[in-house]
Design a protein around this motif. Structure first.
Motif, PDB file in Angstrom:
ATOM      1  N   PHE A  43       0.849  -1.187   0.000  1.00 16.76           N
ATOM      2  CA  PHE A  43       0.000   0.000   0.000  1.00 16.76           C
ATOM      3  C   PHE A  43       0.888   1.242   0.000  1.00 16.76           C
ATOM      4  O   PHE A  43       1.957   1.261   0.602  1.00 16.76           O
ATOM      5  CB  PHE A  43      -0.907   0.005   1.230  1.00 16.76           C
ATOM      6  N   SER A  44       0.426   2.261  -0.675  1.00 12.28           N
ATOM      7  CA  SER A  44       1.170   3.519  -0.739  1.00 12.28           C
ATOM      8  C   SER A  44       0.165   4.661  -0.908  1.00 12.28           C
ATOM      9  O   SER A  44      -1.029   4.440  -1.137  1.00 12.28           O
ATOM     10  CB  SER A  44       2.161   3.516  -1.906  1.00 12.28           C
ATOM     11  N   GLU A  45       0.673   5.876  -0.815  1.00 13.98           N
ATOM     12  CA  GLU A  45      -0.196   7.042  -0.981  1.00 13.98           C
ATOM     13  C   GLU A  45      -0.793   7.078  -2.381  1.00 13.98           C
ATOM     14  O   GLU A  45      -1.944   7.468  -2.565  1.00 13.98           O
ATOM     15  CB  GLU A  45       0.599   8.317  -0.712  1.00 13.98           C
ATOM     16  N   GLU A  46      -0.004   6.650  -3.377  1.00  9.99           N
ATOM     17  CA  GLU A  46      -0.495   6.662  -4.754  1.00  9.99           C
ATOM     18  C   GLU A  46      -1.563   5.594  -4.962  1.00  9.99           C
ATOM     19  O   GLU A  46      -2.562   5.829  -5.639  1.00  9.99           O
ATOM     20  CB  GLU A  46       0.658   6.430  -5.739  1.00  9.99           C
ATOM     21  N   ARG A  47      -1.372   4.428  -4.384  1.00  9.74           N
ATOM     22  CA  ARG A  47      -2.327   3.327  -4.572  1.00  9.74           C
ATOM     23  C   ARG A  47      -3.603   3.531  -3.770  1.00  9.74           C
ATOM     24  O   ARG A  47      -4.690   3.154  -4.208  1.00  9.74           O
ATOM     25  CB  ARG A  47      -1.684   2.000  -4.175  1.00  9.74           C
ATOM     26  N   ASP A  48      -3.485   4.080  -2.577  1.00  7.83           N
ATOM     27  CA  ASP A  48      -4.653   4.208  -1.704  1.00  7.83           C
ATOM     28  C   ASP A  48      -4.566   5.514  -0.912  1.00  7.83           C
ATOM     29  O   ASP A  48      -4.121   5.532   0.228  1.00  7.83           O
ATOM     30  CB  ASP A  48      -4.737   3.012  -0.758  1.00  7.83           C
ATOM     31  N   PRO A  49      -4.993   6.618  -1.506  1.00  4.72           N
ATOM     32  CA  PRO A  49      -4.934   7.917  -0.822  1.00  4.72           C
ATOM     33  C   PRO A  49      -5.748   7.938   0.472  1.00  4.72           C
ATOM     34  O   PRO A  49      -5.360   8.595   1.440  1.00  4.72           O
ATOM     35  CB  PRO A  49      -5.511   8.885  -1.858  1.00  4.72           C
ATOM     36  N   GLU A  50      -6.883   7.238   0.473  1.00  2.00           N
ATOM     37  CA  GLU A  50      -7.728   7.219   1.672  1.00  2.00           C
ATOM     38  C   GLU A  50      -6.978   6.608   2.853  1.00  2.00           C
ATOM     39  O   GLU A  50      -6.952   7.169   3.957  1.00  2.00           O
ATOM     40  CB  GLU A  50      -9.002   6.418   1.407  1.00  2.00           C
ATOM     41  N   LEU A  51      -6.351   5.453   2.627  1.00  3.31           N
ATOM     42  CA  LEU A  51      -5.615   4.787   3.696  1.00  3.31           C
ATOM     43  C   LEU A  51      -4.421   5.623   4.133  1.00  3.31           C
ATOM     44  O   LEU A  51      -4.091   5.677   5.318  1.00  3.31           O
ATOM     45  CB  LEU A  51      -5.156   3.407   3.223  1.00  3.31           C
ATOM     46  N   SER A  52      -3.773   6.275   3.180  1.00  2.00           N
ATOM     47  CA  SER A  52      -2.640   7.136   3.507  1.00  2.00           C
ATOM     48  C   SER A  52      -3.068   8.260   4.441  1.00  2.00           C
ATOM     49  O   SER A  52      -2.384   8.584   5.423  1.00  2.00           O
ATOM     50  CB  SER A  52      -2.037   7.714   2.220  1.00  2.00           C
ATOM     51  N   THR A  53      -4.204   8.845   4.160  1.00  2.00           N
ATOM     52  CA  THR A  53      -4.725   9.926   5.012  1.00  2.00           C
ATOM     53  C   THR A  53      -5.031   9.417   6.407  1.00  2.00           C
ATOM     54  O   THR A  53      -4.716  10.075   7.411  1.00  2.00           O
ATOM     55  CB  THR A  53      -5.995  10.531   4.382  1.00  2.00           C
ATOM     56  N   ILE A  54      -5.637   8.240   6.490  1.00  2.00           N
ATOM     57  CA  ILE A  54      -5.976   7.649   7.786  1.00  2.00           C
ATOM     58  C   ILE A  54      -4.716   7.388   8.608  1.00  2.00           C
ATOM     59  O   ILE A  54      -4.664   7.669   9.814  1.00  2.00           O
ATOM     60  CB  ILE A  54      -6.766   6.337   7.587  1.00  2.00           C
ATOM     61  N   CYS A  55      -3.685   6.845   7.966  1.00  2.00           N
ATOM     62  CA  CYS A  55      -2.444   6.510   8.679  1.00  2.00           C
ATOM     63  C   CYS A  55      -1.721   7.741   9.214  1.00  2.00           C
ATOM     64  O   CYS A  55      -0.971   7.654  10.188  1.00  2.00           O
ATOM     65  CB  CYS A  55      -1.513   5.720   7.762  1.00  2.00           C
ATOM     66  N   ARG A  56      -1.932   8.871   8.592  1.00  2.00           N
ATOM     67  CA  ARG A  56      -1.241  10.106   9.003  1.00  2.00           C
ATOM     68  C   ARG A  56      -1.978  10.868  10.092  1.00  2.00           C
ATOM     69  O   ARG A  56      -1.444  11.839  10.639  1.00  2.00           O
ATOM     70  CB  ARG A  56      -1.029  11.007   7.777  1.00  2.00           C
ATOM     71  N   LYS A  57      -3.180  10.444  10.436  1.00  2.00           N
ATOM     72  CA  LYS A  57      -3.948  11.141  11.464  1.00  2.00           C
ATOM     73  C   LYS A  57      -3.436  10.787  12.851  1.00  2.00           C
ATOM     74  O   LYS A  57      -3.063   9.639  13.114  1.00  2.00           O
ATOM     75  CB  LYS A  57      -5.434  10.794  11.330  1.00  2.00           C
TER      76      LYS A  57
END
Length: 298
Positions: free
Chosen positions: A131-145
């Motif tokens: 998984f990466s920010e490019e592949r899954d922007p939603e998950l990337s946002t969640i992980c950074r919260k």
């Protein structure tokens, strides 16, 4: 179960068809007399080749899957919906399940039962290995919260119950990896996104009730059990754990009544001299075995 932005890794196994011919190497050829093979052998080989080639032309009928329940994803004849809550549990925590692709098609998986107990907007499943920010922007946002946690044991992981007492920001989201221990380790360490949230672990003495699937140690829990304990802590409601474990207990009870065997943990087998395989020669694997026998957490 709804699945959003799934990252899949294709890789269908290639099956060998019995009856097909493999090519002979020079060492495997029939002995030749006078520099030529007997005519009978040539005819037999050609006949066998034609027979094998004909197998590929036979029609293949796809196996029919038993009708599945739309809620619990179990075959309709063994539906577990009577053991699910009549309405999805009311929770404020968002749960993200990171599922290894190999888990998706397993018959006795627990994630569909977990998802059937929770509101669809509170339980999301992401399938994949990378998984990466490019592949899954939603998950990337969640992980950074700052209010997101990831449940994964280790030396750097805080105890969940203790963490929420001291944390200035109360967690709103928890991520759980679904897979074998080696699969979960691969996903956690090879995806930098999953090292952004605060890492937590469960400090519990309960033994797994998922007795129809072997675990490395007596303390290992299934994905559903981890979610049940974690959500009951975050929501401060023990009823959640009881409700989520009910369909798992029913699943195991049904399987045991119909021929399944209780699967003891590797730790139990090693301690009691029941481990059926020889001890590994690899030093790292041997050390892990020794730690299991001595009840040291690895």
């Amino acid at each position: 179960m709804e699945q959003h932005n799934e990252a899949r890794t294709p890789g269908d196994p290639v099956a060998w068809l019995p009856g097909t011919l493999r090519s002979q190497t020079p060492e495997e050829e029939e002995p030749r007399v006078g520099g030529s093979a007997p005519a009978a052998s040539v005819l037999d080989a050609e006949a066998s080749g034609a027979s094998a080639d004909g197998l590929w032309e036979l029609p293949v009928e796809p196996a029919e899957r038993r009708p599945e329940c739309s809620r619990c994803s179990r075959p309709q004849k063994v539906c577990l919906c009577p053991f699910l809550p009549s309405h999805p549990l009311h929770i404020s925590t968002y749960l993200y399940i990171i599922q290894h692709p190999a888990e998706e098609n397993k018959v006795l998986r627990t994630v569909p039962l977990l998802a059937a107990c929770l509101p669809k907007d509170k339980c999301k499943i992401k399938i994949g290995r990378r998984f990466s920010e490019e592949r899954d922007p939603e998950l990337s946002t969640i992980c950074r919260k700052s209010d997101t946690l990831i449940l994964y044991p280790g030396a750097e992981a805080a105890n969940l119950e203790e963490f929420i007492l001291d944390s200035p920001v109360y967690p709103s989201t928890i991520i759980i990896i679904d897979g074998t221990w080696s699969q979960a380790k691969d996903i956690f360490y090879k995806n930098s996104l999953f090292r952004l949230p605060k890492q937590v672990q469960l400090k519990t003495s309960i033994s797994s009730q998922y007795v129809i699937r072997a675990q490395p140690t007596n303390r290992c829990l299934s994905t559903l059990e981890c979610a049940a304990v974690a959500l009951s802590i975050l929501e401060k409601n023990n009823y959640i754990q009881e409700t989520l474990l009910r369909p798992l207990q029913a699943l195991c009870s049904f399987q045991l009544q119909h021929g399944a065997q209780i699967r003891l943990s590797k730790e139990h087998l090693l301690k009691n001299g029941l481990y059926p395989k020889p001890m590994p020669k690899n030093k790292r694997k041997l050390r892990k075995m020794e730690l299991l026998m001595n009840s040291i957490k690895i």
